[in-house]
Design an enzyme around this catalytic site. Structure first.
Site, PDB file in Angstrom:
ATOM      1  N   ASP A 138       0.860  -1.269  -0.198  1.00  0.00           N
ATOM      2  CA  ASP A 138      -0.137   0.059  -0.064  1.00  0.00           C
ATOM      3  C   ASP A 138       0.770   1.244  -0.093  1.00  0.00           C
ATOM      4  OD1 ASP A 138      -2.105   1.636  -0.096  1.00  0.00           O
ATOM      5  OD2 ASP A 138      -3.305   0.524   1.498  1.00  0.00           O
TER       6      ASP A 138
HETATM    7  C1  BGC Z   1      -5.432   3.156   0.022  1.00  0.00           C
HETATM    8  C2  BGC Z   1      -5.414   1.785  -0.841  1.00  0.00           C
HETATM    9  C3  BGC Z   1      -5.289   2.448  -2.334  1.00  0.00           C
HETATM   10  C4  BGC Z   1      -3.992   3.317  -2.489  1.00  0.00           C
HETATM   11  C5  BGC Z   1      -3.874   3.660  -3.852  1.00  0.00           C
HETATM   12  C6  BGC Z   1      -3.964   3.816  -0.054  1.00  0.00           C
HETATM   13  O1  BGC Z   1      -4.063   5.010   0.758  1.00  0.00           O
HETATM   14  O2  BGC Z   1      -5.213   2.496   1.365  1.00  0.00           O
HETATM   15  O3  BGC Z   1      -6.853   1.110  -0.712  1.00  0.00           O
HETATM   16  O4  BGC Z   1      -5.413   1.473  -3.302  1.00  0.00           O
HETATM   17  O5  BGC Z   1      -4.058   4.224  -1.462  1.00  0.00           O
HETATM   18  O6  BGC Z   1      -4.707   4.819  -4.117  1.00  0.00           O
END
Ligand code: BGC
Length: 769
Positions: free
Chosen positions: A295
């Site tokens: 993430d």
């Molecule tokens: C979130 C994810 C997301 C990623 C990309 C993160 O802050 O937790 O769910 O896919 O950002 O946007």
């Protein structure tokens, strides 16, 4: 027939039926959706493996490290792409995607295409109801359609990966991200998650309208302490395996070829530094041969923060001393692609020279990424299927918009309807009142993708389309501002109440649109109360005092505590955040064109102090009883139950679920049996009932949840009509994981409950030999 089982072999035929019913399958031809219904773990295709190895053998160490890098659009430079950047996220402009891809495939040394990724969570441009709402539909086809159209619109701009489905089971309504998955039950999340993967990928995600799916967030992200996003989680092995991992397994079994590790720590070990969950379970036990992306900056967050200078970038978990340490930990634990932070790329060569990471592991990560790129057909078709200037014409097409309207209607839950206030008569004079009545922005919910406020139809406009001349008053205004502000939730003034009351008085009936703004749900949006924000309860009481029939329609991304609302609102329709077709879908249900048939995918507490409250809880030695003292109760709540339980939802007609029968009184550990019931529409309108089947194991080596959902089917019936519904049960239903992580099937009695909610009382038992 077995209903909505999450194992691929069982859910696929069900989806085939669903699609056939929807006209999605053309006799004699195979659409990519139809082929997706075959069990298609794509496995090691020898052609692909040869191409991967061939390419890998030509790559320098630096080029390998570039493949591992995943950057958000705003960090990407053209030079970076020329050096061989692996993936880019959060870019939706088709011209920009095309240009970056052109540079990659024409100007980088090895011409490896970029994988473009985006969070298409509940729609790309045609925004569907939030996943918690889709969960309430208890209908895999709603989840399927959401991602079928989401994938089609995403692919048109050149995207090839989506960070979906989100399958985080959650018992934590304060957590804003409870909006993004199907609620508190692992089985429901498994069925809908698998349907979403099938819709995103099809049989073969090299199809031009398909993407590779990425279930997230591995794992147990849905249980942050105190509901604050990113917070830590401590849990037993049995809970991890019985509650949180099953939807991931279902998504992987459905073919998902990438996955995202989570921000949170489990028992002190962060998701993106977790050897047990990534290497051990996902790649080892489950044989996953795709790649894991971290993430956002989750690799850097493994680092301890320096004592005095907090401005050195993301940090905090303190399981790594510094950047190189974090890079080694993440890569060795199973992260194949690093999002936003650049530690593996920056320190990979040094770590390799020091022997802290191996070339074998770097090659494995790169091999996984290339494998997905080959399977995605990116080398054959690096560009979007249509030219950038034609992409806009592919958005919001009538079939997608119609599916979004249908999905929104099927997601709505009629919580109560005293005196049959609903449905309203569109021929009478309708007042549409409330802070969310004339609102487009909030209707899209917390992950609006590439959606635009202007695409959404407000409740007021939807009501006016069916009840011309409907009047409007806002009452009060909710805040879309981010805290800290003086009035973070808004609706703090009653200045507009008099006008709202006058508008109600001048009408025959009122639709009162209350709830949360979309900013109050989603990522980094925890709330410390679950009440209707601001002075909305007062607004309700003021409108109610007019004596006009009032239907409250709620828009929210989490369970709300409605203890102070239920007595003043005879009719409550839970609409979640319904998406672009909010207004028409609300009008369909409010005026009875669509008979609501959704059920709650989460328990609604009476008040915050009951949280966590969930139907699938373990028993205690002192079961709750409000009349007794030395029992497991709150002394200041005269009830043990939630206000509205999991699986609850009413209809404009009535149903009876009866005649629960089991095909056998005993079953061997590896055997199966069938449970069947009859469902009858006992009222005067056509409508849907969700027949629900729960199990309980009363005597086991570890205390078992009082109920576990193990089957459901949403059935549409004409007045007076009946249907038999049959569920097949086997060890996947009556077995469980113990605290050593072993799946066990213990002999003894199993109780079966069937009915229309998690408090169903009709029961039979069988014995496992
Ligand atoms: C979130 C994810 C997301 C990623 C990309 C993160 O802050 O937790 O769910 O896919 O950002 O946007």
């Amino acid at each position: 027939m077995r209903r909505f089982r999450f194992r691929a072999s069982v859910i696929l035929p069900v989806l085939a039926l669903v699609l056939a019913a929807a006209g999605g399958v053309v006799a004699g031809t195979q659409s990519s959706d139809e082929r997706s219904l075959q069990p298609v773990r794509q496995g090691a295709d020898r052609g692909v493996e040869r191409r991967v190895n061939d390419l890998l053998s030509k790559m320098t160490l630096q080029e390998k490290l570039e493949q591992i890098q995943l950057l958000p659009d705003f960090m990407v430079t053209e030079d970076e792409v020329r050096r061989g950047l692996g993936s880019v996220l959060s870019v939706t402009d088709p011209a920009r995607i095309r240009e970056l891809q052109r540079i990659a495939v024409e100007e980088s040394r090895l011409k490896i295409p970029i994988l473009f990724a985006f969070d298409t969570i509940h729609g790309f441009r045609t925004i569907f109801p939030i996943p918690l709402g889709a969960g309430a539909s208890f209908d895999p086809r709603v989840a399927f359609d959401d991602h079928r159209y989401g994938a089609r619109e995403s692919a048109v701009v050149g995207l090839k990966q989506t960070y979906a489905p989100m399958v985080d089971v959650s018992h934590e309504p304060r957590w804003g991200r409870i909006a993004e998955a199907a609620g508190e039950d692992p089985y429901l999340n498994s069925v809908l998650g698998a349907a979403r993967v099938k819709a995103i990928q099809g049989a073969d995600y090299s199809a031009r309208d398909k993407l590779v799916a990425s279930p997230k967030h591995l794992v147990a992200y849905g249980q942050p302490e105190s509901g604050r996003d990113y917070n830590t989680t401590d849990m037993s092995t049995q809970r991890l395996r019985n509650l949180y991992l099953p939807p991931f397994k279902a998504a992987i079994d459905a073919g998902a070829d990438t996955a995202m590790c989570s921000f949170n720590a489990i028992n002190g070990v962060p998701g993106c530094g977790n050897d047990e969950t990534m290497n051990g379970i996902l790649k080892g036990e489950w044989g996953f041969d795709g790649f894991v992306e971290s993430d956002w900056t989750a690799v850097a967050e493994l680092r301890a923060c320096p004592p005095r200078n907090p401005d050195t970038g993301p940090c905090g978990h303190g399981v790594a001393a510094d950047g190189p340490d974090a890079a080694a930990l993440a890569l060795n634990a199973g992260v194949d692609s690093e999002m936003t932070s650049t530690l593996i790329r920056d320190f990979g060569a040094r770590l390799l020279a020091q022997g802290r990471i191996s070339m074998r592991r770097i090659d494995d990560a790169v091999r996984r990424i290339l494998r997905v790129k080959f399977r995605a057909g990116l080398f054959e078709h690096p560009y979007a299927p249509v030219a950038p200037e034609r992409a806009e014409a592919e958005m919001l097409k009538p079939d997608a918009v119609a599916a979004a309207r249908r999905a929104a209607g099927r997601s709505m839950v009629l919580l109560q309807n005293a005196g049959g206030v609903l449905p309203l008569d569109p021929a009478r004079k309708t007042a549409v009142i409330g802070p969310l009545a004339d609102d487009q922005h909030d209707m899209l919910g917390p992950w609006w993708g590439a959606g635009r406020d202007a695409d959404a139809v407000s409740v007021l406009d939807g009501i006016r389309q069916q009840s011309p001349g409907a009047t409007y008053a806002q009452g009060c205004k909710l805040s879309n501002a981010e805290p800290p502000t003086t009035d973070p939730e808004g609706c703090g003034s009653d200045a507009g109440f008099a006008e709202a009351v006058a508008t109600a008085r001048a009408a025959d009936q009122v639709v009162l649109a209350l709830g949360e703004t979309r900013e109050m749900s989603g990522e980094a949006a925890a709330r410390s109360t679950l009440d209707l924000p601001g002075r909305q309860e007062e607004l309700l009481r003021a409108i109610r005092a007019t004596g006009k029939p009032v239907a409250v329609v709620l828009f929210n991304g989490r369970p709300l505590a409605l203890e102070n609302v239920v007595d003043d609102a005879p009719a409550i329709l839970e609409a979640w955040f319904p998406g672009v077709q909010a207004g028409p879908a609300v009008a369909d249900v409010v005026f009875g064109k669509v008979n609501p048939g959704g059920k709650l995918p989460v328990s609604f507490p009476r008040r915050l102090g009951q949280v966590p409250i969930y139907y699938n809880h373990e028993p205690t030695g002192r079961p709750c009883d409000p009349e007794q003292k030395y029992v497991s109760r709150h002394r200041d709540i005269p009830s043990c139950s939630p206000l509205f339980e999991f699986g609850h939802g009413l209809s404009y007609t009535t149903f009876e679920v009866s005649d629960l029968r089991l095909s056998a009184a005993t079953v061997s550990r590896n055997g199966s049996l069938r449970a069947s019931v009859t469902v009858t529409n006992t009222g005067r309108r056509r409508g849907d009932e969700v027949v629900q089947l729960y199990l309980h194991d009363p005597v086991a080596s570890i205390s078992q949840p009082v109920r576990r959902l193990r089957g459901f089917e949403r059935v549409a019936l004409d007045p007076g009509a009946s249907r038999a519904v049959t569920f097949t049960l086997d060890k996947s239903d009556f077995g469980f994981y113990d605290n050593r992580g072993r799946f066990v099937v213990e002999p003894g009695r199993i109780d079966v409950y069937a009915g229309d909610s998690s408090s169903a009382t009709m029961t039979r038992s069988f014995t496992v030999r």
